[in-house]
Scaffold this active site. Sequence first.
Site, PDB file in Angstrom:
ATOM      1  N   ARG A 215      41.636  51.586  44.135  1.00 13.03           N
ATOM      2  CA  ARG A 215      40.329  51.030  43.630  1.00 13.03           C
ATOM      3  C   ARG A 215      39.167  51.822  44.516  1.00 13.03           C
ATOM      4  NH1 ARG A 215      40.879  46.879  39.962  1.00 13.03           N
ATOM      5  NH2 ARG A 215      39.019  46.124  40.815  1.00 13.03           N
TER       6      ARG A 215
ATOM      7  N   GLU B 199      56.097  57.251  41.626  1.00 15.64           N
ATOM      8  CA  GLU B 199      54.877  56.937  42.906  1.00 15.64           C
ATOM      9  C   GLU B 199      55.228  58.263  43.691  1.00 15.64           C
ATOM     10  OE1 GLU B 199      53.776  54.543  44.707  1.00 15.64           O
ATOM     11  OE2 GLU B 199      53.628  56.202  46.050  1.00 15.64           O
TER      12      GLU B 199
ATOM     13  N   ASP C 164      36.258  43.456  49.314  1.00 16.31           N
ATOM     14  CA  ASP C 164      36.923  44.703  49.170  1.00 16.31           C
ATOM     15  C   ASP C 164      35.895  45.795  49.513  1.00 16.31           C
ATOM     16  OD1 ASP C 164      38.678  43.474  47.906  1.00 16.31           O
ATOM     17  OD2 ASP C 164      38.643  44.596  45.999  1.00 16.31           O
TER      18      ASP C 164
ATOM     19  N   GLY D 278      53.156  53.090  42.543  1.00 18.95           N
ATOM     20  CA  GLY D 278      54.060  51.832  42.605  1.00 18.95           C
ATOM     21  C   GLY D 278      53.580  51.141  43.781  1.00 18.95           C
ATOM     22  N   GLY D 279      52.215  50.716  44.078  1.00 13.82           N
ATOM     23  CA  GLY D 279      51.868  50.034  44.953  1.00 13.82           C
ATOM     24  C   GLY D 279      51.892  48.555  44.624  1.00 13.82           C
TER      25      GLY D 279
ATOM     26  N   ILE E 184      49.731  46.435  42.842  1.00 11.88           N
ATOM     27  CA  ILE E 184      49.570  46.145  41.348  1.00 11.88           C
ATOM     28  C   ILE E 184      50.544  46.548  40.413  1.00 11.88           C
ATOM     29  CG2 ILE E 184      47.662  46.348  39.637  1.00 11.88           C
ATOM     30  CD1 ILE E 184      45.816  46.370  41.790  1.00 11.88           C
TER      31      ILE E 184
ATOM     32  N   HIS F 250      65.322  18.590  54.541  1.00 14.81           N
ATOM     33  CA  HIS F 250      66.539  19.472  53.912  1.00 14.81           C
ATOM     34  C   HIS F 250      66.811  18.910  52.326  1.00 14.81           C
ATOM     35  CE1 HIS F 250      70.635  20.980  53.573  1.00 14.81           C
ATOM     36  NE2 HIS F 250      71.023  19.639  53.248  1.00 14.81           N
TER      37      HIS F 250
HETATM   38  P1  FAD Z   1      35.485  41.152  43.247  1.00 16.39           P
HETATM   39  O1  FAD Z   1      36.472  40.085  42.904  1.00 16.39           O
HETATM   40  O2  FAD Z   1      35.758  42.790  42.840  1.00 16.39           O
HETATM   41  O3  FAD Z   1      34.038  40.803  42.494  1.00 16.39           O
HETATM   42  C1  FAD Z   1      33.033  41.404  42.651  1.00 16.39           C
HETATM   43  C2  FAD Z   1      31.942  41.251  41.586  1.00 16.39           C
HETATM   44  O4  FAD Z   1      30.707  41.855  41.652  1.00 16.39           O
HETATM   45  C3  FAD Z   1      32.552  41.205  40.167  1.00 16.39           C
HETATM   46  O5  FAD Z   1      32.386  40.148  39.462  1.00 16.39           O
HETATM   47  C4  FAD Z   1      31.368  42.356  39.760  1.00 16.39           C
HETATM   48  O6  FAD Z   1      31.152  42.326  38.399  1.00 16.39           O
HETATM   49  C5  FAD Z   1      30.153  42.072  40.480  1.00 16.39           C
HETATM   50  N1  FAD Z   1      29.174  43.153  40.657  1.00 16.39           N
HETATM   51  C6  FAD Z   1      29.531  44.397  41.016  1.00 16.39           C
HETATM   52  N2  FAD Z   1      28.398  45.159  41.261  1.00 16.39           N
HETATM   53  C7  FAD Z   1      27.282  44.270  41.029  1.00 16.39           C
HETATM   54  C8  FAD Z   1      25.704  44.432  40.631  1.00 16.39           C
HETATM   55  N3  FAD Z   1      25.337  45.712  41.139  1.00 16.39           N
HETATM   56  N4  FAD Z   1      25.164  43.596  40.534  1.00 16.39           N
HETATM   57  C9  FAD Z   1      25.737  42.353  40.242  1.00 16.39           C
HETATM   58  N5  FAD Z   1      27.000  42.160  40.273  1.00 16.39           N
HETATM   59  C10 FAD Z   1      27.862  43.053  40.547  1.00 16.39           C
HETATM   60  N6  FAD Z   1      44.394  39.726  45.730  1.00 16.39           N
HETATM   61  C11 FAD Z   1      44.896  38.909  46.359  1.00 16.39           C
HETATM   62  O7  FAD Z   1      44.659  38.561  47.447  1.00 16.39           O
HETATM   63  N7  FAD Z   1      46.086  38.240  45.646  1.00 16.39           N
HETATM   64  C12 FAD Z   1      46.575  38.772  44.522  1.00 16.39           C
HETATM   65  O8  FAD Z   1      47.459  38.413  43.938  1.00 16.39           O
HETATM   66  C13 FAD Z   1      45.831  39.761  43.798  1.00 16.39           C
HETATM   67  N8  FAD Z   1      46.094  40.157  42.625  1.00 16.39           N
HETATM   68  C14 FAD Z   1      45.623  41.362  42.162  1.00 16.39           C
HETATM   69  C15 FAD Z   1      45.790  41.934  40.823  1.00 16.39           C
HETATM   70  C16 FAD Z   1      45.034  42.720  40.358  1.00 16.39           C
HETATM   71  C17 FAD Z   1      45.593  43.324  38.988  1.00 16.39           C
HETATM   72  C18 FAD Z   1      43.979  43.337  40.744  1.00 16.39           C
HETATM   73  C19 FAD Z   1      43.245  44.419  40.214  1.00 16.39           C
HETATM   74  C20 FAD Z   1      43.586  42.857  42.362  1.00 16.39           C
HETATM   75  C21 FAD Z   1      44.381  41.821  42.790  1.00 16.39           C
HETATM   76  N9  FAD Z   1      43.818  41.260  44.170  1.00 16.39           N
HETATM   77  C22 FAD Z   1      44.703  40.402  44.677  1.00 16.39           C
HETATM   78  C23 FAD Z   1      42.768  41.893  44.709  1.00 16.39           C
HETATM   79  C24 FAD Z   1      41.593  40.892  44.603  1.00 16.39           C
HETATM   80  O9  FAD Z   1      41.232  40.867  43.062  1.00 16.39           O
HETATM   81  C25 FAD Z   1      40.187  41.597  45.406  1.00 16.39           C
HETATM   82  O10 FAD Z   1      40.642  41.797  46.663  1.00 16.39           O
HETATM   83  C26 FAD Z   1      39.206  40.604  45.401  1.00 16.39           C
HETATM   84  O11 FAD Z   1      38.684  40.202  43.962  1.00 16.39           O
HETATM   85  C27 FAD Z   1      38.045  41.140  46.052  1.00 16.39           C
HETATM   86  O12 FAD Z   1      36.805  40.066  45.978  1.00 16.39           O
HETATM   87  P2  FAD Z   1      35.614  40.597  46.128  1.00 16.39           P
HETATM   88  O13 FAD Z   1      34.791  39.363  46.118  1.00 16.39           O
HETATM   89  O14 FAD Z   1      35.226  41.615  47.117  1.00 16.39           O
HETATM   90  O15 FAD Z   1      35.182  41.415  44.860  1.00 16.39           O
END
Ligand code: FAD
Length: 465
Positions: free
Chosen positions: A269, A201, A309, A179-180, A182, A441
């Site tokens: 994740r 949860e 991330d 229940g986080g 997502i 307002h």
């Molecule tokens: P990512 O967005 O994960 O992108 C990484 C990319 O690297 C991917 O496209 C992947 O295919 C690519 N990749 C990985 N390994 C390789 C490789 N070896 N070679 C080439 N390409 C590679 N965050 C918010 O701030 N607000 C929200 O409302 C929110 N809602 C979310 C809802 C859901 C359902 C989920 C799952 C996540 C949500 N998040 C939200 C979190 C957010 O999506 C992540 O924090 C964010 O996408 C991280 O960005 P990033 O650039 O680090 O990585």
Amino acid sequence: MTIETEVVVIGSGPGGYVAAIRAAQLGKKVAIIEKEYIGGVCLNVGCIPSKAMITAAHKYNDVKEYEQFGLNVPEITFDWDKVQAFRANAVEQLTDGVEYLLNGNNIEIVRGTARFEDEHTLSIESEEGQKTLKFEDCIIATGSRPRDIPPVRFSDRIVSSTEVLSFPERPDSLIVIGGGVIGIELATVYANFGTKVTVLEGQKSILPGTNRKLTNVVQRKLKEKGVEIVTNAMVNGSQETADGVTVTAEVKGKTEEYKADYVMLSIGRVVNTDDIGIEKAGVELDEYGLVKVDEQARTNKPHIYAIGDIIAGPQLAHKASYEAKIAAEAIAGMDSTIAYKCMPSVVYSEPEIAVTGVTSDEVKAKKLDAIQSSFQYAGNGRAIAMAETAGYVNLISDKATGKLIGCEIVGANASDLINELSLAIEKDLTVEDIAMTVHPHPTLGEIVMETAEIAADKPIHVVKK
Ligand code: FAD
């Protein structure tokens, strides 16, 4: 084939694509490698599609409350394929936009999976074969993927948020394990569409880590929607049948059984640092598999950076993008550093929760000398006119200086209201500054002003004792 570039970015999520654009703006020759989808998790299977589904589900369910406005709406139905098309269209518009920006900044897009061969070489595998890329500087932005656990492994009916966002049909029942943020956002979507949702949860309340007073408002609303919330539920088994799944969990010393069409696992994740040959580049990870970085997002290898991330801190798109700009600027020789005073976070629940800076739980735990003041949505003209009276704003200010240090909001449009407060914290503004800033307002923003007036001991719409 060998590609040579000054800067390579691995991953095109909100970390990677922003880093690539900023580095290109600063005059670097940039390549970006993406193995799956331009825009990463955020644009394809995260922030954007989830918010599209939240909007569609909310509008569908909201109609039930239209009578209070004097509106008679004939029975509303949905066309699931069109709901899915709305989600897909939102994703497409944004991912196309990112691709346009990458091309517009002369960034080479390389499709394939990148792995380090050594600290200046990547091998890239794709259906078209293998390529080698030589780079001077690298930004790793490979993001994260859904996690499963031994008693509940991913299968046809035990799925992650990715599949839940694009179910071919609306399921009649859904168990959400975790229940986080997502879990709660997608539980709300399906509850609004009429699915029987059960949230399991493991902790003692939903949205662990978020203040209980805030989460109670959301929990009440979820219960009104018929969502069954089981806390302190330790899932210990699962059994898939032809038409559904049975999950068992230890709840208050008893083993309970839950059945549904599908299970969504949202228990955290895994970071994508385990299959990129990072050891060949000599880049150090911590015990959680996160890349260790300094205040410029630089790893132990001075020409390799990591953002988003895969480094410490909350997994948020805006955090990834912020770090992206710092890393790109550092590569260009600028002295930019990661130096935020607050990292806002939002739960797109009903109502929304938005938090920035110091929280009330931190005030208590660290015994901070702070003033906390709250004002209810129910006391605000716009909230009443919108029939959105649930919730409150809580401002946290330093007692000695009056400077705002934190804010918690639960209520309609909390995600928009929080921005003013983050700016105030970043710029060292006091509650007096906010109280004396003219807020139009009638707006929900006036709740922020009213709360600041209380903190500054000059409230107008509260009787002073
Ligand atoms: P990512 O967005 O994960 O992108 C990484 C990319 O690297 C991917 O496209 C992947 O295919 C690519 N990749 C990985 N390994 C390789 C490789 N070896 N070679 C080439 N390409 C590679 N965050 C918010 O701030 N607000 C929200 O409302 C929110 N809602 C979310 C809802 C859901 C359902 C989920 C799952 C996540 C949500 N998040 C939200 C979190 C957010 O999506 C992540 O924090 C964010 O996408 C991280 O960005 P990033 O650039 O680090 O990585």
